[in-house]
Design a protein around this motif. Structure first.
Motif, PDB file in Angstrom:
ATOM      1  N   MET A 113      -7.742 -19.942  13.751  1.00  0.00           N
ATOM      2  CA  MET A 113      -6.853 -20.838  14.007  1.00  0.00           C
ATOM      3  C   MET A 113      -5.491 -20.227  15.105  1.00  0.00           C
ATOM      4  SD  MET A 113      -4.483 -23.264  11.582  1.00  0.00           S
ATOM      5  CE  MET A 113      -2.902 -23.940  11.836  1.00  0.00           C
ATOM      6  N   GLN A 114      -5.317 -19.319  14.859  1.00  0.00           N
ATOM      7  CA  GLN A 114      -4.030 -18.690  15.504  1.00  0.00           C
ATOM      8  C   GLN A 114      -4.554 -18.277  16.855  1.00  0.00           C
ATOM      9  OE1 GLN A 114      -2.610 -15.320  12.988  1.00  0.00           O
ATOM     10  NE2 GLN A 114      -2.362 -16.733  11.135  1.00  0.00           N
ATOM     11  N   ILE A 115      -5.598 -17.641  16.888  1.00  0.00           N
ATOM     12  CA  ILE A 115      -6.407 -17.216  18.351  1.00  0.00           C
ATOM     13  C   ILE A 115      -6.791 -18.355  19.278  1.00  0.00           C
ATOM     14  CG2 ILE A 115      -8.750 -16.902  17.488  1.00  0.00           C
ATOM     15  CD1 ILE A 115      -6.778 -14.673  20.001  1.00  0.00           C
ATOM     16  N   VAL A 116      -7.088 -19.572  18.719  1.00  0.00           N
ATOM     17  CA  VAL A 116      -7.541 -20.731  19.415  1.00  0.00           C
ATOM     18  C   VAL A 116      -6.036 -21.209  19.823  1.00  0.00           C
ATOM     19  CG1 VAL A 116      -8.080 -23.048  19.072  1.00  0.00           C
ATOM     20  CG2 VAL A 116      -9.355 -21.318  18.067  1.00  0.00           C
ATOM     21  N   ASN A 117      -4.953 -21.431  19.100  1.00  0.00           N
ATOM     22  CA  ASN A 117      -3.638 -21.788  19.677  1.00  0.00           C
ATOM     23  C   ASN A 117      -3.293 -21.144  20.810  1.00  0.00           C
ATOM     24  OD1 ASN A 117      -1.433 -23.524  19.550  1.00  0.00           O
ATOM     25  ND2 ASN A 117      -0.260 -21.752  18.455  1.00  0.00           N
ATOM     26  N   VAL A 118      -3.395 -19.580  20.635  1.00  0.00           N
ATOM     27  CA  VAL A 118      -3.049 -18.748  21.751  1.00  0.00           C
ATOM     28  C   VAL A 118      -4.105 -18.849  23.050  1.00  0.00           C
ATOM     29  CG1 VAL A 118      -2.911 -16.083  22.300  1.00  0.00           C
ATOM     30  CG2 VAL A 118      -1.749 -17.009  20.190  1.00  0.00           C
ATOM     31  N   ALA A 119      -5.258 -19.180  22.623  1.00  0.00           N
ATOM     32  CA  ALA A 119      -6.208 -19.112  23.942  1.00  0.00           C
ATOM     33  C   ALA A 119      -5.779 -20.522  24.961  1.00  0.00           C
ATOM     34  CB  ALA A 119      -7.569 -19.463  23.451  1.00  0.00           C
ATOM     35  N   PHE A 120      -4.905 -21.434  24.117  1.00  0.00           N
ATOM     36  CA  PHE A 120      -4.561 -22.597  25.070  1.00  0.00           C
ATOM     37  C   PHE A 120      -3.265 -22.473  25.133  1.00  0.00           C
ATOM     38  CE2 PHE A 120      -8.589 -23.750  23.147  1.00  0.00           C
ATOM     39  CZ  PHE A 120      -9.408 -24.506  24.156  1.00  0.00           C
ATOM     40  N   GLY A 121      -2.445 -21.440  25.199  1.00  0.00           N
ATOM     41  CA  GLY A 121      -1.151 -21.432  25.580  1.00  0.00           C
ATOM     42  C   GLY A 121      -0.041 -21.607  24.504  1.00  0.00           C
ATOM     43  N   GLY A 122      -0.498 -21.561  23.092  1.00  0.00           N
ATOM     44  CA  GLY A 122       0.451 -21.651  22.176  1.00  0.00           C
ATOM     45  C   GLY A 122       0.995 -20.186  21.605  1.00  0.00           C
ATOM     46  N   LYS A 179       3.313 -21.097  15.797  1.00  0.00           N
ATOM     47  CA  LYS A 179       4.755 -21.512  16.030  1.00  0.00           C
ATOM     48  C   LYS A 179       4.878 -22.847  17.069  1.00  0.00           C
ATOM     49  CE  LYS A 179       8.829 -19.112  17.878  1.00  0.00           C
ATOM     50  NZ  LYS A 179       9.648 -18.019  18.374  1.00  0.00           N
ATOM     51  N   ASP A 180       4.472 -22.427  18.386  1.00  0.00           N
ATOM     52  CA  ASP A 180       4.347 -23.469  19.265  1.00  0.00           C
ATOM     53  C   ASP A 180       3.111 -24.006  19.448  1.00  0.00           C
ATOM     54  OD1 ASP A 180       7.362 -23.365  20.268  1.00  0.00           O
ATOM     55  OD2 ASP A 180       6.747 -21.448  21.192  1.00  0.00           O
ATOM     56  N   LEU A 181       2.746 -25.165  19.145  1.00  0.00           N
ATOM     57  CA  LEU A 181       1.498 -25.615  19.187  1.00  0.00           C
ATOM     58  C   LEU A 181       1.088 -25.951  20.505  1.00  0.00           C
ATOM     59  CD1 LEU A 181      -0.883 -26.265  17.168  1.00  0.00           C
ATOM     60  CD2 LEU A 181       0.054 -28.900  17.180  1.00  0.00           C
ATOM     61  N   ALA A 182      -0.363 -25.564  20.887  1.00  0.00           N
ATOM     62  CA  ALA A 182      -0.785 -25.481  22.238  1.00  0.00           C
ATOM     63  C   ALA A 182      -0.750 -27.147  22.665  1.00  0.00           C
ATOM     64  CB  ALA A 182      -1.990 -24.831  22.327  1.00  0.00           C
ATOM     65  N   THR A 183      -0.683 -27.539  23.887  1.00  0.00           N
ATOM     66  CA  THR A 183      -0.675 -28.875  24.327  1.00  0.00           C
ATOM     67  C   THR A 183      -1.808 -29.638  23.892  1.00  0.00           C
ATOM     68  OG1 THR A 183       0.486 -28.087  26.386  1.00  0.00           O
ATOM     69  CG2 THR A 183      -0.624 -30.112  26.582  1.00  0.00           C
ATOM     70  N   PRO A 184      -3.206 -29.149  23.928  1.00  0.00           N
ATOM     71  CA  PRO A 184      -4.336 -30.060  23.580  1.00  0.00           C
ATOM     72  C   PRO A 184      -4.610 -30.335  22.083  1.00  0.00           C
ATOM     73  CG  PRO A 184      -5.171 -27.854  24.717  1.00  0.00           C
ATOM     74  CD  PRO A 184      -3.647 -27.892  24.206  1.00  0.00           C
ATOM     75  N   PHE A 185      -3.586 -29.990  21.185  1.00  0.00           N
ATOM     76  CA  PHE A 185      -3.555 -30.138  19.887  1.00  0.00           C
ATOM     77  C   PHE A 185      -2.464 -30.810  19.153  1.00  0.00           C
ATOM     78  CE2 PHE A 185      -5.566 -25.814  20.649  1.00  0.00           C
ATOM     79  CZ  PHE A 185      -6.809 -26.151  20.788  1.00  0.00           C
TER      80      PHE A 185
END
Length: 249
Positions: A113-122, A179-185
């Motif tokens: 879940m964390q790496i998915v968030n980072v993959a999209f800019g979170g 922390k900061d949730l990526a825009t698509p989510f």
């Protein structure tokens, strides 16, 4: 139907030598097999090979493991001895982005879940552990037992997947978190201290769900956890049928 499962690597004693081995949890493997799908373990590799792997699977399950490198979201490591694997980070980001590009369903667990968030800019909290913490996020006992509750967003897809359950008991084994949730989510579950415990894609055409706890270890004690995997496989099957019908047309 093939499900790609992100693998990890570790040192193991083979004979009298210490060797690197690639692996993933048998709990995950058996869950996929028990739902009439075939698990494909994807070993850590070069990001340039991500498209080839994703072309060959129908869905992607991103597993737990090491910390995500803070450099990937523009921060310095809080702990110099942080347990991270930069090669794995880059490879999994490439897999995730390619699966997204091909619109193939993604289920991401804990670190996943964390790496998915980072993959999209979170971004991530690098360290949640604190002596005065109201929620213990890294439990010291068996992960087949629950350690804290989460509140489910009643407007979320996860709420429907879990039979419209608004409170859920979960296990927990992490010290980093979104922390900061990526825009698509959008967030779909929280711990009582405000930590995001699950998220999902805002657009209905995108099938991505992130879960911070480890549902794979709770299938017997918390039967609703089965729904998470059953729904994932159902979405993979739905997408596969859609592709096959499109080819016929």
């Amino acid at each position: 139907m093939f499900i790609g499962i992100t693998g990890n690597k570790k040192l193991s004693i083979i004979g009298e030598d210490e060797r690197q081995i690639s692996y993933t949890s048998n709990d995950i493997v058996h869950i996929i097999q028990n739902r009439d799908a075939s698990p494909i373990i994807i070993p850590i590799g070069s990001p340039t090979n991500a498209r080839e792997y994703i072309n060959r699977v129908d869905g992607l399950l991103v597993t737990g493991g090491q910390d995500v490198s803070a450099h990937l979201y523009g921060e310095k490591e809080v702990q110099m001895d942080s347990d991270s694997c930069y090669q794995r980070d880059l490879f999994e980001i490439a897999l995730i982005r390619e699966a997204y590009r091909q619109n193939k369903p993604i289920l991401a667990i804990c670190r996943g879940m964390q790496i998915v968030n980072v993959a999209f800019g979170g971004t991530l909290y690098q360290e949640l552990d604190a002596p005065d913490a109201t929620v213990i996020h890294r439990q010291k006992f068996d992960l087949t037992q629950v350690s804290h509750s989460v509140t489910i967003n009643p407007t979320s897809e996860l709420f429907q997947i879990l039979n419209q359950t608004s409170q859920l008991q979960v296990n927990s084994y992490h010290h980093q978190a979104v922390k900061d949730l990526a825009t698509p989510f959008k967030a779909s579950a929280w711990a009582s201290d405000g930590t995001i415990e699950a998220f999902e894609a805002i657009e209905s055409r995108i099938n991505i769900i992130g879960i911070q706890w480890h549902p794979e270890f709770l299938l017997q004690t918390e039967p609703l956890m089965n729904n998470i995997f059953t729904d994932f496989i159902a979405n993979v099957q739905k997408y596969k049928l859609y592709l096959e019908e499109s080819e016929v047309i």
